[in-house]
Design a protein around this motif. Sequence first.
Motif, PDB file in Angstrom:
ATOM      1  N   MET A 223       0.841  -1.199   0.000  1.00 27.73           N
ATOM      2  CA  MET A 223       0.000   0.000   0.000  1.00 27.73           C
ATOM      3  C   MET A 223       0.877   1.251   0.000  1.00 27.73           C
ATOM      4  N   LYS A 224       0.494   2.234  -0.816  1.00 31.02           N
ATOM      5  CA  LYS A 224       1.335   3.420  -0.994  1.00 31.02           C
ATOM      6  C   LYS A 224       1.477   4.230   0.293  1.00 31.02           C
ATOM      7  N   GLU A 225       0.488   4.108   1.199  1.00 30.90           N
ATOM      8  CA  GLU A 225       0.555   4.868   2.452  1.00 30.90           C
ATOM      9  C   GLU A 225       1.721   4.439   3.334  1.00 30.90           C
ATOM     10  N   THR A 226       2.270   3.243   3.092  1.00 31.44           N
ATOM     11  CA  THR A 226       3.395   2.800   3.920  1.00 31.44           C
ATOM     12  C   THR A 226       4.617   3.695   3.736  1.00 31.44           C
ATOM     13  N   GLN A 227       4.765   4.289   2.567  1.00 29.74           N
ATOM     14  CA  GLN A 227       5.910   5.173   2.337  1.00 29.74           C
ATOM     15  C   GLN A 227       5.810   6.440   3.188  1.00 29.74           C
ATOM     16  N   ALA A 228       4.574   6.897   3.427  1.00 28.32           N
ATOM     17  CA  ALA A 228       4.388   8.060   4.301  1.00 28.32           C
ATOM     18  C   ALA A 228       4.779   7.714   5.739  1.00 28.32           C
ATOM     19  N   ILE A 229       4.411   6.513   6.187  1.00 27.44           N
ATOM     20  CA  ILE A 229       4.817   6.067   7.519  1.00 27.44           C
ATOM     21  C   ILE A 229       6.335   5.942   7.591  1.00 27.44           C
ATOM     22  N   ALA A 230       6.943   5.424   6.514  1.00 27.10           N
ATOM     23  CA  ALA A 230       8.404   5.278   6.483  1.00 27.10           C
ATOM     24  C   ALA A 230       9.093   6.619   6.721  1.00 27.10           C
ATOM     25  N   GLN A 231       8.535   7.700   6.187  1.00 23.81           N
ATOM     26  CA  GLN A 231       9.119   9.017   6.387  1.00 23.81           C
ATOM     27  C   GLN A 231       8.873   9.531   7.804  1.00 23.81           C
ATOM     28  N   ARG A 232       7.667   9.298   8.332  1.00 18.68           N
ATOM     29  CA  ARG A 232       7.352   9.769   9.685  1.00 18.68           C
ATOM     30  C   ARG A 232       8.150   9.037  10.749  1.00 18.68           C
ATOM     31  N   LEU A 233       8.534   7.810  10.456  1.00 19.71           N
ATOM     32  CA  LEU A 233       9.351   7.042  11.395  1.00 19.71           C
ATOM     33  C   LEU A 233      10.684   7.716  11.684  1.00 19.71           C
ATOM     34  N   LEU A 234      11.195   8.451  10.719  1.00 17.11           N
ATOM     35  CA  LEU A 234      12.500   9.088  10.888  1.00 17.11           C
ATOM     36  C   LEU A 234      12.480  10.112  12.019  1.00 17.11           C
TER      37      LEU A 234
END
Length: 283
Positions: A223-234
């Motif tokens: 799901m494309k939303e996982t990339q947004a989470i990947a950025q917020r994790l930083l």
Amino acid sequence: MSSILTGINTGVIRHGKQFTALALKINQQHEQLLLLIPALPLRDLFICFEYRLHLQSLRNAKDKATFKKRQEIATAQMHKHIPSLIQSELQEAGLHQCITKIEPNNKRKNELQLTMTLQGGNTLSLLIDDAQIALFVSAISHAINNAGMHTLSLRLSSLLDFLPLYDATIKNNGELEYDSYPHPAWKLALFSETLALVYHYADEHGEQQAYGTVIKTRLRSEMKETQAIAQRLLAFSPRLKKLEGKKCQTSVFTLASGTEYVPREHCLRALHALWQKSGKSIP
């Protein structure tokens, strides 16, 4: 026995420019209470609310229309029973009013039951109708933003749809140097997918470096939303924070579905396997 919520008021207590606690004044059926909620329990409260809002989003169109009418009625009633919150109350508030832990009971169909542990060990139970939650969230957010604490508001809102389990530096020889983030069972049960993520980037010497993390969320890897989470994790992880602003290639893998506990060894092996697989595609 739980008391039914009838109205709320909110404010912020701070020391200088630093957030100390949210002041929450609640009207119940037979009493008023003033509670102080520091940042970590406040985040847990938002996680509880976010999950109930998620359940609301899964309703069919007919149920959503019915719920919206019930929400409008609940909001109007809450506005009629807003308790006063005055400065002297905040100044006189004591540690015995401070919440140290929040635990939800999500087994009720249309209500969220919260057990709140106070400093000193006493507990209280509060029933919140699902139709009251949106107003509850709005009141808290309004108080925080009115206090000029937009960074806190943004941080809280950006950390609600996932739980970090592990993050790691992946050395070139494949060894993992990792940190773990334990969570209570109730919190893990709110999320259905366990994902492994690996970040590859080239350092200033052109050498390939890699970091990884394992999280629980409700999204699957494709799901494309996982990339947004990947950025917020930083922004969450001290280990991953050094990647902010760097050009990374991020790989994501769903390593388990379901709310069950995934053993640490399974998580770290999956992270290592994803690093090996994704590293081969780096030019």
